[in-house]
Structures are given as structure tokens and as C-alpha cells.
Design an enzyme around this catalytic site. Structure first.
Site, PDB file in Angstrom:
ATOM      1  N   ASN A   9      29.932  38.270  33.500  1.00 25.96           N
ATOM      2  CA  ASN A   9      30.754  37.880  34.657  1.00 25.96           C
ATOM      3  C   ASN A   9      30.632  38.432  35.838  1.00 25.96           C
ATOM      4  O   ASN A   9      30.886  39.754  35.956  1.00 25.96           O
ATOM      5  CB  ASN A   9      32.224  38.085  34.309  1.00 25.96           C
ATOM      6  N   TRP A  10      29.806  37.748  36.787  1.00 18.06           N
ATOM      7  CA  TRP A  10      29.241  38.543  38.124  1.00 18.06           C
ATOM      8  C   TRP A  10      30.420  38.705  39.076  1.00 18.06           C
ATOM      9  O   TRP A  10      30.297  39.135  40.147  1.00 18.06           O
ATOM     10  CB  TRP A  10      28.064  37.630  38.778  1.00 18.06           C
ATOM     11  N   LYS A  11      31.604  37.913  38.906  1.00 20.91           N
ATOM     12  CA  LYS A  11      32.740  37.826  39.989  1.00 20.91           C
ATOM     13  C   LYS A  11      32.197  37.537  41.158  1.00 20.91           C
ATOM     14  O   LYS A  11      31.194  36.869  41.215  1.00 20.91           O
ATOM     15  CB  LYS A  11      33.225  39.481  39.776  1.00 20.91           C
ATOM     16  N   HIS A  99      41.410  35.191  34.172  1.00 25.88           N
ATOM     17  CA  HIS A  99      41.072  36.547  34.318  1.00 25.88           C
ATOM     18  C   HIS A  99      42.055  37.246  34.916  1.00 25.88           C
ATOM     19  O   HIS A  99      42.825  36.790  35.895  1.00 25.88           O
ATOM     20  CB  HIS A  99      39.791  36.454  35.056  1.00 25.88           C
ATOM     21  N   GLU A 101      42.101  39.399  37.162  1.00 28.30           N
ATOM     22  CA  GLU A 101      41.932  39.359  38.764  1.00 28.30           C
ATOM     23  C   GLU A 101      42.619  38.131  39.303  1.00 28.30           C
ATOM     24  O   GLU A 101      43.218  38.278  40.362  1.00 28.30           O
ATOM     25  CB  GLU A 101      40.423  39.522  39.079  1.00 28.30           C
ATOM     26  N   GLU A 170      40.708  41.885  27.574  1.00 25.27           N
ATOM     27  CA  GLU A 170      40.281  42.797  28.876  1.00 25.27           C
ATOM     28  C   GLU A 170      41.613  43.506  29.215  1.00 25.27           C
ATOM     29  O   GLU A 170      42.497  43.064  29.810  1.00 25.27           O
ATOM     30  CB  GLU A 170      39.906  41.913  29.810  1.00 25.27           C
ATOM     31  N   GLY A 176      36.601  47.788  35.404  1.00 25.93           N
ATOM     32  CA  GLY A 176      35.795  48.361  36.549  1.00 25.93           C
ATOM     33  C   GLY A 176      36.484  49.973  36.836  1.00 25.93           C
ATOM     34  O   GLY A 176      36.089  50.408  37.887  1.00 25.93           O
ATOM     35  N   SER A 212      34.606  47.859  31.435  1.00 25.89           N
ATOM     36  CA  SER A 212      33.686  48.924  31.403  1.00 25.89           C
ATOM     37  C   SER A 212      32.672  48.997  30.134  1.00 25.89           C
ATOM     38  O   SER A 212      32.524  49.925  29.711  1.00 25.89           O
ATOM     39  CB  SER A 212      34.365  50.214  31.595  1.00 25.89           C
ATOM     40  N   GLY A 233      31.361  42.868  33.237  1.00 23.33           N
ATOM     41  CA  GLY A 233      31.613  42.823  34.715  1.00 23.33           C
ATOM     42  C   GLY A 233      30.365  43.374  35.247  1.00 23.33           C
ATOM     43  O   GLY A 233      29.166  43.105  35.415  1.00 23.33           O
ATOM     44  N   GLY A 234      30.707  44.661  35.890  1.00 21.36           N
ATOM     45  CA  GLY A 234      29.615  45.480  36.550  1.00 21.36           C
ATOM     46  C   GLY A 234      28.166  45.384  35.782  1.00 21.36           C
ATOM     47  O   GLY A 234      27.329  45.403  36.606  1.00 21.36           O
TER      48      GLY A 234
HETATM   49  P1  13P Z   1      33.829  45.622  34.227  1.00 25.18           P
HETATM   50  O1  13P Z   1      32.665  45.608  33.214  1.00 25.18           O
HETATM   51  O2  13P Z   1      33.149  45.751  35.465  1.00 25.18           O
HETATM   52  O3  13P Z   1      34.726  46.869  33.940  1.00 25.18           O
HETATM   53  O4  13P Z   1      34.553  44.246  34.372  1.00 25.18           O
HETATM   54  C1  13P Z   1      35.116  43.741  33.166  1.00 25.18           C
HETATM   55  C2  13P Z   1      35.599  42.431  33.432  1.00 25.18           C
HETATM   56  O5  13P Z   1      36.622  42.239  34.062  1.00 25.18           O
HETATM   57  C3  13P Z   1      34.824  41.243  32.960  1.00 25.18           C
HETATM   58  O6  13P Z   1      35.340  39.995  33.036  1.00 25.18           O
END
Ligand code: 13P
Length: 257
Positions: A9-11, A99, A101, A170, A176, A212, A233-234
């Protein structure tokens, strides 16, 4: 055989030029060391989708593409929104729905999450439903009840589409933050989620973990956390760590159903 699933997930990162670059690198890495037990999916921002699908087609890469969000409406006067049909036309196979977010920053409540899951399934795509508690809920010991309720609200009555529903657990406090849930915490939540999914007629759905995840903790979480893959994510924004997570999952995933 059920494969594990690893989604990057590149956000809101990487413009289309950067997206092309990373997609090529990931495709090259996985071509040099293919995976048999893991389905790999990239989830770029909307504006990158066409470029990413084009690169993957040109490279004959068996990597899927997901969107990070979609409207629950079919078409019409919804400025700024994108429909399921538009995504389908681009070769997108799945959509991340709900998600945290989007739930916390863009007012996506349980009712909108539920109608969006239905729009995705109605349109013939697969849905990756995100669930997870915040820190206060976990500290109050209410995380199992909270997540079970999120599942019921989003997924009740969808048995017929069971093959196209994936759940991603999640915990918000692990996203993050560099603070991963422990394998034991994840494993306990997997039991809760699978029990509720079975009660909803969705026992065959894969359940992922996100929060994470990195190259160092992926193997332990797959082995001891009992997950069917990851929503990353990251660590999905760079080729090497993402590739390492995919390979750890491939090496450690034991099919359980
Ligand atoms: P991180 O891996 O950056 O913690 O993000 C997780 C996430 O929200 C994936 O959708």
C-alpha cells in the site's frame, strides 16, 4: 492451494514516474527470484494505476494491482470520486476498503465501509477490508469485541462472494509507528477474526496483518502470528525491503486450509 497475499500500500506516495520505476524494479526482482506461494499486489495512488498496469503487462509480471479506495456509487455527480467500473477498466483486480486512515481522517464510517465493500463485490472486483482497534480500545481490553463488530458491520450477508473477500487486521497503534503487534497478539486476533468470519460464512477468506511490517519481522509474524500475508505500508516503497517481505512470506507460509 491457497496462496498467501502481500499487498504494497503506497498510500499517497510516488508520482507516476516514480511509480513506473519502482514497479519495474519489483517486477525484475520477482522475475529473478519467483515466488510460488505468494500472490503479490501493488496498491498505488489512483493517478499511477494506468502506468503501473502498463509496466506489469509489458514485463509479463504476475503481480496484481489494487486501488486504495473507491466510491460506493456507480457514477454521477460525485466530484473527486472514482468508481469501481473505472478501476475495472484499468485492470485493477481488488480494492482496499476502510483503511483506518480513511476511517479516521475522511469520515468513512461503518455504513460507508459496508456499502463500499458491496459496490466492489457487485462490480466483480475483490475487496480487502481493513479492521483494527486504536490504542485506547486495546488498553481497555476491548479489541476483540471491537474488531468482531467491525467485521459483522462490513461483511454480514456476503457469503456468496466469500472467495473475493480478504480481511486485513491493522491495529491503528502499529501503523507507521515502528511498533509492531507481537506475534502472540496477532495470533490471538487471528483466532477472533477467523471465528467471526466463519460465523459470517466467510471462513475461507484470507486474513492479513498490517502495521510496521518489515524485512526483519515478516518471517516471525507469518510463522507464529498465523497470518495469510501482509498489507505493507512504508516498507513497500522500496524494492529491497518489499522483496524481502515477499520472500519471507513465501519461505514461511504453510497452507492451513
Ligand atoms: P506501515 O507498514 O507503514 O506501518 O503501514 C501499514 C498500513 O497502513 C498498510 O495499509
Amino acid at each position: 492451494m491457497t496462496k498467501a497475499l502481500v499487498i504494497g500500500n503506497w498510500k499517497m506516495n510516488l508520482d507516476y514516474v516514480e511509480a513506473v520505476h519502482l514497479t519495474r524494479q519489483v517486477a525484475t526482482l520477482l522475475a529473478s527470484r519467483p515466488v510460488e506461494r505468494v500472490e503479490v499486489v501493488l496498491a498505488p495512488p489512483f493517478v499511477d494505476l494506468r502506468s503501473v498496469t502498463s509496466v506489469l503487462e509489458a514485463e509479463h509480471a504476475s503481480i496484481g494491482v489494487a486501488a486504495q479506495h473507491v466510491s460506493d456509487r456507480d457514477n454521477g455527480a460525485f466530484t473527486g470520486e472514482v468508481s469501481v467500473a473505472m478501476l475495472k477498466r484499468l485492470g485493477v483486480a481488488s480494492v482496499i476498503v476502510g483503511h483506518s486512515e480513511r476511517r479516521t481522517m475522511y469520515h468513512m464510517d461503518d455504513a460507508i465501509v459496508a456499502s463500499t465493500v458491496r459496490a466492489v463485490l457487485r462490480g466483480g472486483l475483490a475487496a480487502v477490508l481493513c479492521v483494527g482497534e486504536d490504542l485506547a480500545t486495546r488498553e481497555a481490553g476491548e479489541h476483540d469485541a471491537f474488531v468482531s463488530e467491525q467485521l459483522t458491520r462490513a461483511l454480514a450477508g456476503l457469503e456468496e462472494a466469500a472467495q473475493r473477500v480478504t480481511v486485513a487486521y491493522e491495529p491503528i497503534w502499529a501503523i507507521g509507528t515502528g511498533k509492531t503487534a507481537t506475534a502472540a497478539e496477532i495470533q490471538a486476533m487471528m483466532v477472533t477474526i477467523r471465528t467471526r468470519l466463519a460465523a459470517l460464512g466467510l471462513g475461507a477468506s484470507r486474513v492479513l496483518y498490517g502495521g510496521s511490517v518489515n524485512a526483519d519481522n515478516a518471517a516471525e509474524i507469518v510463522t507464529e502470528g498465523d497470518v495469510d500475508g501482509f498489507l505493507v505500508g512504508g516498507a513497500s516503497l522500496k524494492t529491497e525491503p518489499f522483496g524481502a517481505i515477499v520472500h519471507a512470506c513465501n519461505d514461511c507460509y504453510a497452507e492451513r486450509r
